[in-house]
Design a protein around this motif. Structure first.
Motif, PDB file in Angstrom:
ATOM      1  N   PHE A  43      43.493  47.698  36.563  1.00 15.79           N
ATOM      2  CA  PHE A  43      42.054  47.451  36.526  1.00 15.79           C
ATOM      3  C   PHE A  43      41.677  46.704  35.254  1.00 15.79           C
ATOM      4  O   PHE A  43      42.236  46.929  34.202  1.00 15.79           O
ATOM      5  N   SER A  44      40.717  45.801  35.360  1.00 17.91           N
ATOM      6  CA  SER A  44      40.096  45.149  34.215  1.00 17.91           C
ATOM      7  C   SER A  44      38.599  45.164  34.432  1.00 17.91           C
ATOM      8  O   SER A  44      38.129  45.130  35.558  1.00 17.91           O
ATOM      9  N   SER A  45      37.838  45.212  33.353  1.00 18.02           N
ATOM     10  CA  SER A  45      36.391  45.144  33.518  1.00 18.02           C
ATOM     11  C   SER A  45      36.012  43.744  33.966  1.00 18.02           C
ATOM     12  O   SER A  45      36.780  42.800  33.830  1.00 18.02           O
ATOM     13  N   CYS A  46      34.816  43.592  34.495  1.00 21.21           N
ATOM     14  CA  CYS A  46      34.420  42.318  35.106  1.00 21.21           C
ATOM     15  C   CYS A  46      34.045  41.257  34.087  1.00 21.21           C
ATOM     16  O   CYS A  46      33.621  40.171  34.456  1.00 21.21           O
ATOM     17  N   GLY A  47      34.181  41.522  32.817  1.00 24.35           N
ATOM     18  CA  GLY A  47      33.834  40.532  31.815  1.00 24.35           C
ATOM     19  C   GLY A  47      34.845  39.431  31.674  1.00 24.35           C
ATOM     20  O   GLY A  47      34.629  38.480  30.947  1.00 24.35           O
ATOM     21  N   ASP A  51      46.361  39.016  36.048  1.00 25.91           N
ATOM     22  CA  ASP A  51      44.955  38.739  36.356  1.00 25.91           C
ATOM     23  C   ASP A  51      44.728  37.235  36.292  1.00 25.91           C
ATOM     24  O   ASP A  51      44.957  36.619  35.241  1.00 25.91           O
ATOM     25  N   PHE A  52      44.258  36.645  37.367  1.00 25.32           N
ATOM     26  CA  PHE A  52      43.851  35.247  37.367  1.00 25.32           C
ATOM     27  C   PHE A  52      42.325  35.230  37.421  1.00 25.32           C
ATOM     28  O   PHE A  52      41.727  35.748  38.372  1.00 25.32           O
ATOM     29  N   SER A  53      41.706  34.655  36.401  1.00 25.62           N
ATOM     30  CA  SER A  53      40.254  34.734  36.281  1.00 25.62           C
ATOM     31  C   SER A  53      39.619  33.348  36.264  1.00 25.62           C
ATOM     32  O   SER A  53      40.214  32.368  35.795  1.00 25.62           O
ATOM     33  N   SER A  66      29.644  29.568  33.277  1.00 24.23           N
ATOM     34  CA  SER A  66      28.456  29.837  32.476  1.00 24.23           C
ATOM     35  C   SER A  66      27.224  29.337  33.215  1.00 24.23           C
ATOM     36  O   SER A  66      27.022  28.139  33.371  1.00 24.23           O
ATOM     37  N   LEU A  67      26.403  30.268  33.681  1.00 21.91           N
ATOM     38  CA  LEU A  67      25.173  29.907  34.382  1.00 21.91           C
ATOM     39  C   LEU A  67      24.122  29.381  33.429  1.00 21.91           C
ATOM     40  O   LEU A  67      23.244  28.606  33.804  1.00 21.91           O
ATOM     41  N   SER A  68      24.193  29.827  32.167  1.00 29.80           N
ATOM     42  CA  SER A  68      23.330  29.350  31.096  1.00 29.80           C
ATOM     43  C   SER A  68      24.044  29.662  29.802  1.00 29.80           C
ATOM     44  O   SER A  68      25.174  30.161  29.806  1.00 29.80           O
ATOM     45  N   ASN A  69      23.400  29.406  28.662  1.00 30.23           N
ATOM     46  CA  ASN A  69      24.025  29.745  27.386  1.00 30.23           C
ATOM     47  C   ASN A  69      24.116  31.248  27.165  1.00 30.23           C
ATOM     48  O   ASN A  69      24.788  31.692  26.237  1.00 30.23           O
ATOM     49  N   ARG A  70      23.460  32.030  28.043  1.00 31.65           N
ATOM     50  CA  ARG A  70      23.450  33.479  27.856  1.00 31.65           C
ATOM     51  C   ARG A  70      24.003  34.244  29.059  1.00 31.65           C
ATOM     52  O   ARG A  70      24.444  35.379  28.907  1.00 31.65           O
ATOM     53  N   MET A  71      23.973  33.653  30.222  1.00 27.15           N
ATOM     54  CA  MET A  71      24.438  34.363  31.423  1.00 27.15           C
ATOM     55  C   MET A  71      25.725  33.747  31.937  1.00 27.15           C
ATOM     56  O   MET A  71      25.872  32.532  31.962  1.00 27.15           O
ATOM     57  N   TYR A  72      26.660  34.599  32.358  1.00 29.09           N
ATOM     58  CA  TYR A  72      27.951  34.133  32.836  1.00 29.09           C
ATOM     59  C   TYR A  72      28.375  34.940  34.061  1.00 29.09           C
ATOM     60  O   TYR A  72      27.964  36.089  34.268  1.00 29.09           O
ATOM     61  N   ALA A  73      29.198  34.320  34.890  1.00 26.56           N
ATOM     62  CA  ALA A  73      29.745  34.960  36.085  1.00 26.56           C
ATOM     63  C   ALA A  73      31.266  34.945  36.003  1.00 26.56           C
ATOM     64  O   ALA A  73      31.857  34.006  35.468  1.00 26.56           O
ATOM     65  N   THR A  74      31.901  35.993  36.548  1.00 27.27           N
ATOM     66  CA  THR A  74      33.347  36.134  36.474  1.00 27.27           C
ATOM     67  C   THR A  74      33.907  36.596  37.810  1.00 27.27           C
ATOM     68  O   THR A  74      33.323  37.454  38.477  1.00 27.27           O
ATOM     69  N   ALA A  75      35.029  36.024  38.189  1.00 25.62           N
ATOM     70  CA  ALA A  75      35.798  36.496  39.343  1.00 25.62           C
ATOM     71  C   ALA A  75      37.236  36.705  38.892  1.00 25.62           C
ATOM     72  O   ALA A  75      37.805  35.837  38.211  1.00 25.62           O
ATOM     73  N   ILE A  76      37.813  37.845  39.235  1.00 22.74           N
ATOM     74  CA  ILE A  76      39.170  38.187  38.816  1.00 22.74           C
ATOM     75  C   ILE A  76      40.015  38.504  40.043  1.00 22.74           C
ATOM     76  O   ILE A  76      39.672  39.390  40.832  1.00 22.74           O
TER      77      ILE A  76
END
Length: 378
Positions: A33-37, A90-92, A96-106
């Motif tokens: 397991f890894s966190s979604c960050g 883990d392949f991630s 970056s949706l903006s300078n502050r928001m990001y999305a991640t897929a692992i």
């Protein structure tokens, strides 16, 4: 890339190198397991529209048995120990949706082996295997402070989901356990199952603070809540002893972890080192939903040294958490058995001495020729 920006990215990598990847350094934590960050926080400090792709490899060998905090060294000396070898990739992909928001897929994959005597009629040591896709994670994160205004310190909050994509009923051949001692196909132990069969919810926190031009503090935390109580997969533990009837079905447990420490940019160009502490656990009871079925609760406290080498686009990192404290507390099924029999009961679990994490990440800008730095630290 200027020196200050490189320093921030280096810290971010250490702040989530393996992003609290929890494997419990043994058969305590049920699965990979890894966190979604994502595999490093530098992926979350990109400009709007930037991407980062990465891979994290993890390995451990668990073989030291503990009941509570007490080690049972005779298990190794008399060669009755259970030995797990776990490899995980883990392949991630981070966007970056903006300078502050990001999305991640692992997208995680695992290859595991488990060697034991007790699972094969206690007559001879044999090995079971599992491999394949583990549980996919998807998440969103947000920096609470504007990176342009807070370049020397920030705090991110992440929320995500864990999908039950991994096989949680992987099987192999077990010897000397069928009718008249014949081999029999059974589910492998839950410590090497690629998945857990549950839909999970995750929350994670990531923090950094610059203390001097070359020294940073970092911290991170995550919690995986698995509302599903059991996944219906038989453990066959009740065949070992009638008192283990309450452990005949696998649980779907929560997991959580904490990390913190310091990162230092060395005089060697592009090289940083870090030292920190790492705590990982599978709780006795879940935060949401029931806690029945068989699980091995446990906790590991480790000292985590690491190093990072990076240039403007590519980051290479290595950390080796070394276990300092290992604990296998009494589970709910242990307590039930103790109350029913009147005899003390605390199951054991095998732990590793250390864990190896190696990661590589590469940043991709929409237009490399014109893409600005994520923020200006000058």
């Amino acid at each position: 890339m200027n020196t200050h920006y490189k320093s921030i990215l280096t810290l971010m990598l250490f702040a989530s190198l393996s992003t609290l990847q929890l494997r419990g350094q043994g058969c305590v934590a049920i699965r990979h397991f890894s966190s979604c960050g994502g595999n490093n926080l530098s992926s979350n400090l990109l400009s709007a529209g930037e991407w980062q792709i990465g891979m994290n490899y993890r390995y451990f060998k668990s073989f030291r048995h503990f009941r509570g905090t007490h080690e049972e060294p005779d298990r190794v000396s008399n060669e009755t120990e259970v030995i797990n070898h776990a490899h995980a990739w883990d392949f991630s992909v981070n966007y970056s949706l903006s300078n502050r928001m990001y999305a991640t897929a692992i997208l995680p994959f695992v290859v595991n082996t488990r060697s034991s005597l007790y699972e094969h009629g206690r007559e001879e040591r044999n090995t079971t295997f599992s491999r394949g896709l583990a549980d996919v994670r998807l998440g969103l994160g947000y920096w609470l402070f504007d990176p342009a205004r807070s370049p020397k310190g920030n705090l991110a909050l992440g929320l995500g989901v864990k999908l039950p994509t991994g096989d949680y009923n992987a099987t192999d051949i077990f010897y000397n356990v069928g009718p008249e001692g014949t081999p029999q196909v059974r589910p492998v132990d839950q410590s090497i199952q690629p998945g857990d069969g549950g839909f999970g919810l995750t929350v994670d926190l990531q923090f950094f603070q610059q203390l001097s031009p070359t020294l940073f503090a970092y911290a991170g935390a995550f919690y995986l809540a698995n509302p599903r109580e059991t996944n219906g997969v038989r453990t066959f533990r009740e065949t070992l002893s009638p008192i283990l009837q309450n452990e005949s079905i696998m649980s779907v447990p929560d997991q959580y972890g904490l990390r913190g420490g310091f990162s230092y940019n060395t005089p060697v160009p592009a090289l940083s080192v870090s030292i920190g502490a790492r705590y990982e656990a599978v709780p006795v009871e879940d935060l949401i939903g029931g806690s029945g079925g068989f699980r091995r609760p446990g906790e590991v406290l480790s000292l985590e040294p690491g190093l990072t080498l990076m240039n403007s686009r590519t980051t290479l990192s290595l950390s080796v958490p070394v276990a300092m404290l290992r604990n296998r507390p009494q589970s709910l099924t242990d307590l039930e058995t103790e109350q029913a029999t009147g005899q003390p009961r605390n199951g054991d679990a095998a732990f590793a001495d250390y864990l190896i994490n190696f990661s590589v990440a590469y940043r991709i800008a929409p237009d490399d020729a014109k893409a600005p730095a994520p923020f200006n630290l000058d």
